[in-house]
Write a protein that holds these residues in place. Structure first.
Motif, PDB file in Angstrom:
ATOM      1  N   THR A   1       0.831  -1.199   0.000  1.00  0.00           N
ATOM      2  CA  THR A   1       0.000   0.000   0.000  1.00  0.00           C
ATOM      3  C   THR A   1       0.867   1.250   0.000  1.00  0.00           C
ATOM      4  O   THR A   1       1.912   1.290   0.645  1.00  0.00           O
ATOM      5  N   ALA A   2       0.417   2.250  -0.747  1.00  0.00           N
ATOM      6  CA  ALA A   2       1.139   3.516  -0.812  1.00  0.00           C
ATOM      7  C   ALA A   2       0.652   4.497   0.235  1.00  0.00           C
ATOM      8  O   ALA A   2       1.155   5.603   0.329  1.00  0.00           O
ATOM      9  N   GLY A   3      -0.352   4.095   1.036  1.00  0.00           N
ATOM     10  CA  GLY A   3      -0.908   5.016   2.015  1.00  0.00           C
ATOM     11  C   GLY A   3      -1.982   5.894   1.406  1.00  0.00           C
ATOM     12  O   GLY A   3      -2.201   5.899   0.192  1.00  0.00           O
ATOM     13  N   ARG A   4      -2.654   6.640   2.232  1.00  0.00           N
ATOM     14  CA  ARG A   4      -3.671   7.590   1.801  1.00  0.00           C
ATOM     15  C   ARG A   4      -3.488   8.864   2.615  1.00  0.00           C
ATOM     16  O   ARG A   4      -2.819   8.897   3.634  1.00  0.00           O
ATOM     17  N   MET A   5      -4.104   9.945   2.142  1.00  0.00           N
ATOM     18  CA  MET A   5      -3.968  11.222   2.827  1.00  0.00           C
ATOM     19  C   MET A   5      -4.585  11.175   4.223  1.00  0.00           C
ATOM     20  O   MET A   5      -4.043  11.723   5.173  1.00  0.00           O
ATOM     21  N   SER A   6      -5.721  10.517   4.344  1.00  0.00           N
ATOM     22  CA  SER A   6      -6.388  10.360   5.635  1.00  0.00           C
ATOM     23  C   SER A   6      -6.093   8.972   6.181  1.00  0.00           C
ATOM     24  O   SER A   6      -6.347   7.973   5.511  1.00  0.00           O
ATOM     25  N   PRO A   7      -5.567   8.864   7.407  1.00  0.00           N
ATOM     26  CA  PRO A   7      -5.280   7.534   7.958  1.00  0.00           C
ATOM     27  C   PRO A   7      -6.526   6.687   8.154  1.00  0.00           C
ATOM     28  O   PRO A   7      -6.474   5.465   7.982  1.00  0.00           O
TER      29      PRO A   7
END
Length: 531
Positions: A428-434
Motif C-alpha cells: 500500500t502507498a498510504g492515503r492522505m487520511s489515515p
C-alpha cells in the motif's frame, strides 16, 4: 511492486487502466491541451508568478505512469504522485503529514461536526481557462460520487450534499461526524478536474485538464509523459522547473544506466541499488513514506478462512531476512499499515508475529493440516524475487506455495476489482487520511479488501473506524483513538499480512536541488534543475 529493486507495484504500481483499447495501443498526442486557454488564464491566484519567469530546466523523472490520468477512475493509490503534477487538491499535507491549505485557503467545521465550510483562494482557474470556483468543486465531487466506474465514490460517500455559498465558498454536509474530510481532500478525492472536460469524460484518463503545477502536453501510454509548467497554478512562484517528463522504465537494471546517460535526472530506486548509485556519483534522498509491503489474503476463502492458517503464514515469514535481501535493510519490519513515527502507529503491534516456523507448524496441525498445506501465491513477474523468498520460508514451516505469475496489466483488475486472487504479493502507498487508509484496507467496500462482498466488516472494526472519525485531529485523544482503530482492524480482520516499510528512495543528479521530504505525495515545490 518490483522487489528486485523494491519498485512498488501492486495497488500502487499497477498498470491497470481505464483507457480505451485504442488509447492504450497507441501514442496519445495532446498538443492541443497546451494551447487550450490563455497562458495567463486570468488571475493566477495567490502566490503565483506570471509566465515562466524564474523557471528553467527540465526534470526527467523515472516513475510509474498512472493507471489513469483521471483521479476519479485511477485505480491505484500510487497514482497520486503522477496525478499531482497536473492536478491541485483542495488541501495539502506537509512533510509531517499534517493537513494545510491548497486550493482552499481555510475551512471551518460546524459545532456538531456534521458539516465543514471551505473558502477557496481568489481568482483560481484551470489550465484551460475555466474558473475554478465553488460550482466547479461541486461538479467534481458530484461526479466522483455518481460516475459508474468511480474508484473514489465510497471515500466521498460521507458527503451528503455540496452547497455552493458563493463563487469562493462551499459547504460539505456530511452523513456523520467526520473530522478526516480535510485530510481526505488532500489526495485524489480532492483533485479538481476542469468541468469543461466532463463533456467528454472518456477522454480525461488520457487528456487531463487540471489546475496543478504542470500541464500535460503529450503522452505515450506505458512509455512517457511530457509536461510544461502551469503559470496559473496557485503556488506557481514555488515551481522553478519549466519542463517535466515522467519516464516509465520497467526494467530495474536499466535505471542506473538511464541516470548515467542523462536520460533521467531523478529516479526511484531500491534499497539494494543505493550503494551502486552512490558509487556512480549520484545523490540519494531517503524519504520516509507510508508505503508498506504486504500480502493480500482472502480470509473468506479456504484454507485462509481458518484463522490458524493465516497465523501460521504470519509466523512462518522471516520479515527481517526479507527486508535485508529485498531492500538492503532500508525500511523496517512491519506488522501494521503505518510506519513507526506516524500518528497511527501502534506499539502494541510492534512484534505481533515473531518469526517461528515451529509455532507455524503447530498452528497448521491445529487447523487440520498436520502433514503440511499447499497454497498458491500470486505475483507479477517484477515481484518474483520476493515471492520466491517467501516461498522458501513457508516451506520451512510445511507450507508448499506454488507461485502463480499474473500479467501486470491485469493485476489490479483481478485483485481489487474482480477480487479473484486468494493470496498475492502486494503493498500500500498510504492515503492522505489515515482513517481512509484503514477503510480502504479493512472495510467491506474498501478497494484493497480482497474479501469484497463475500464477508462483512467485523462490527468491532466498523465501530473503531467510526469512532476515529469523530475525534478532531488536534484533540489529545486523537492518537490513541486512531491507534485503537489500527489495532482493532489488524487483529479482527487479518486480510493483510504486513511485511516491511518502504521509504521512497530517489537517486538524482547533482544538477537537481531542493527535493522535499513529503511523507505521502512527492511534490516539486522548491526543486530546481541547473544547466
Amino acid at each position: 511492486m518490483s522487489f528486485r529493486r523494491l519498485r512498488p507495484r501492486g495497488p500502487f504500481r499497477s498498470r491497470l487502466t481505464y483507457r480505451s483499447a485504442a488509447a492504450a495501443a497507441a501514442a496519445v498526442a495532446i498538443s492541443a491541451l497546451a494551447a487550450c486557454g490563455s497562458a495567463s488564464g486570468g488571475s493566477t491566484g495567490s502566490g503565483s508568478s506570471a509566465g515562466g519567469a524564474g523557471a528553467s530546466g527540465t526534470l526527467n523523472w523515472e516513475w510509474q505512469l498512472p493507471t489513469s490520468w483521471d483521479p476519479v477512475t485511477s485505480s491505484a493509490g500510487w497514482d497520486m504522485h503522477a496525478l499531482g503534477l497536473v492536478y491541485a487538491s483542495l488541501t495539502t499535507l506537509d512533510p509531517a503529514g499534517d493537513v494545510g491549505p491548497g486550493l482552499a485557503s481555510s475551512w471551518t467545521y460546524a459545532a456538531d461536526g456534521k458539516s465543514v465550510t471551505f473558502q477557496l483562494r481568489p481568482g483560481l482557474t484551470f489550465s484551460d481557462g475555466t474558473p475554478l470556483n465553488a460550482q466547479a468543486v461541486k461538479e467534481n465531487i458530484d461526479r466522483g460520487q455518481a460516475q459508474g466506474n468511480s474508484t473514489v465514490a465510497s471515500e466521498l460517500s460521507v458527503i451528503s450534499k455540496v452547497v455552493v455559498n458563493s463563487p469562493a465558498s462551499f459547504t460539505l454536509d456530511l452523513t456523520q461526524v467526520d473530522y478526516q474530510v480535510p485530510d481526505l481532500l488532500a489526495g485524489k478525492d480532492g483533485m479538481m478536474v476542469s468541468p469543461a472536460a466532463f463533456a467528454h469524460v472518456s477522454s480525461i484518463p488520457t487528456q487531463p485538464v487540471g489546475a496543478g503545477p504542470f500541464k500535460l502536453t503529450s503522452y505515450v501510454p506505458d512509455s512517457h509523459a511530457d509536461l510544461v509548467r502551469n503559470p496559473g497554478y496557485w503556488d506557481a512562484s514555488q515551481i522553478h522547473i519549466q519542463n517535466f517528463t515522467v519516464q516509465d522504465i520497467t526494467q530495474p537494471e536499466q535505471i542506473l544506466s538511464a541516470l548515467q546517460s542523462g536520460q533521467v535526472n531523478v529516479a526511484y530506486i531500491a534499497g539494494n541499488q543505493v550503494a551502486s548509485a552512490k558509487a556512480a556519483g549520484f545523490k540519494i534522498a531517503v524519504i520516509p513514506s507510508e508505503v508498506v509491503n504486504e500480502l493480500d489474503i482472502q480470509t473468506a476463502t479456504a484454507p485462509f478462512n481458518n484463522p490458524n492458517v493465516v497465523k501460521a503464514i504470519n509466523y512462518a515469514i522471516n520479515r527481517q531476512a526479507i527486508l535485508q535481501v529485498q531492500a538492503a535493510g532500508y525500511g523496517a519490519v512491519a506488522y501494521q499499515p503505518f510506519p513507526k513515527g506516524f500518528v497511527g502507529y501502534s506499539a502494541k503491534l510492534a512484534n505481533l508475529y515473531p518469526y517461528n516456523p515451529a509455532v507455524a507448524r503447530q498452528l497448521l496441525a491445529q487447523a487440520g493440516y498436520p502433514h503440511g498445506l499447499k497454497i498458491t501465491l500470486s505475483t507479477v513477474s517484477t515481484t518474483n524475487s520476493l515471492a520466491e523468498q517467501i516461498q522458501g520460508q513457508l516451506a520451512q514451516a510445511g507450507i508448499t506455495a506454488t507461485i502463480n505469475d499474473i500479467p501486470t496489466d491485469t493485476e489490479t483488475q483481478q485483485l481489487y476489482l474482480n477480487k479473484s486472487i486468494p493470496l498475492a504479493v502486494d503493498g500500500t502507498a498510504g492515503r492522505m487520511s489515515p482513517v481512509e487508509m484503514l477503510d480502504v484496507l479493512y472495510s467491506q467496500q474498501g478497494l484493497m479488501n480482497v474479501n469484497g462482498k463475500t464477508s462483512t466488516t467485523p462490527a468491532e472494526v466498523s465501530a473503531a473506524l467510526a469512532k476515529a472519525l469523530t475525534v478532531p485531529l488536534d484533540s489529545p485523544d486523537y492518537p490513541s483513538t486512531l491507534q485503537n482503530a489500527v489495532e482493532t482492524s489488524v487483529l479482527n480482520e487479518p486480510t493483510h499480512i504486513w511485511l516491511y516499510t518502504n521509504p521512497r528512495i530517489l537517486a538524482y543528479s547533482s544538477t537537481v536541488t531542493g527535493i522535499p521530504q513529503d511523507l505521502v505525495q512527492q511534490r516539486w515545490e522548491g526543486v530546481r534543475v541547473a544547466g
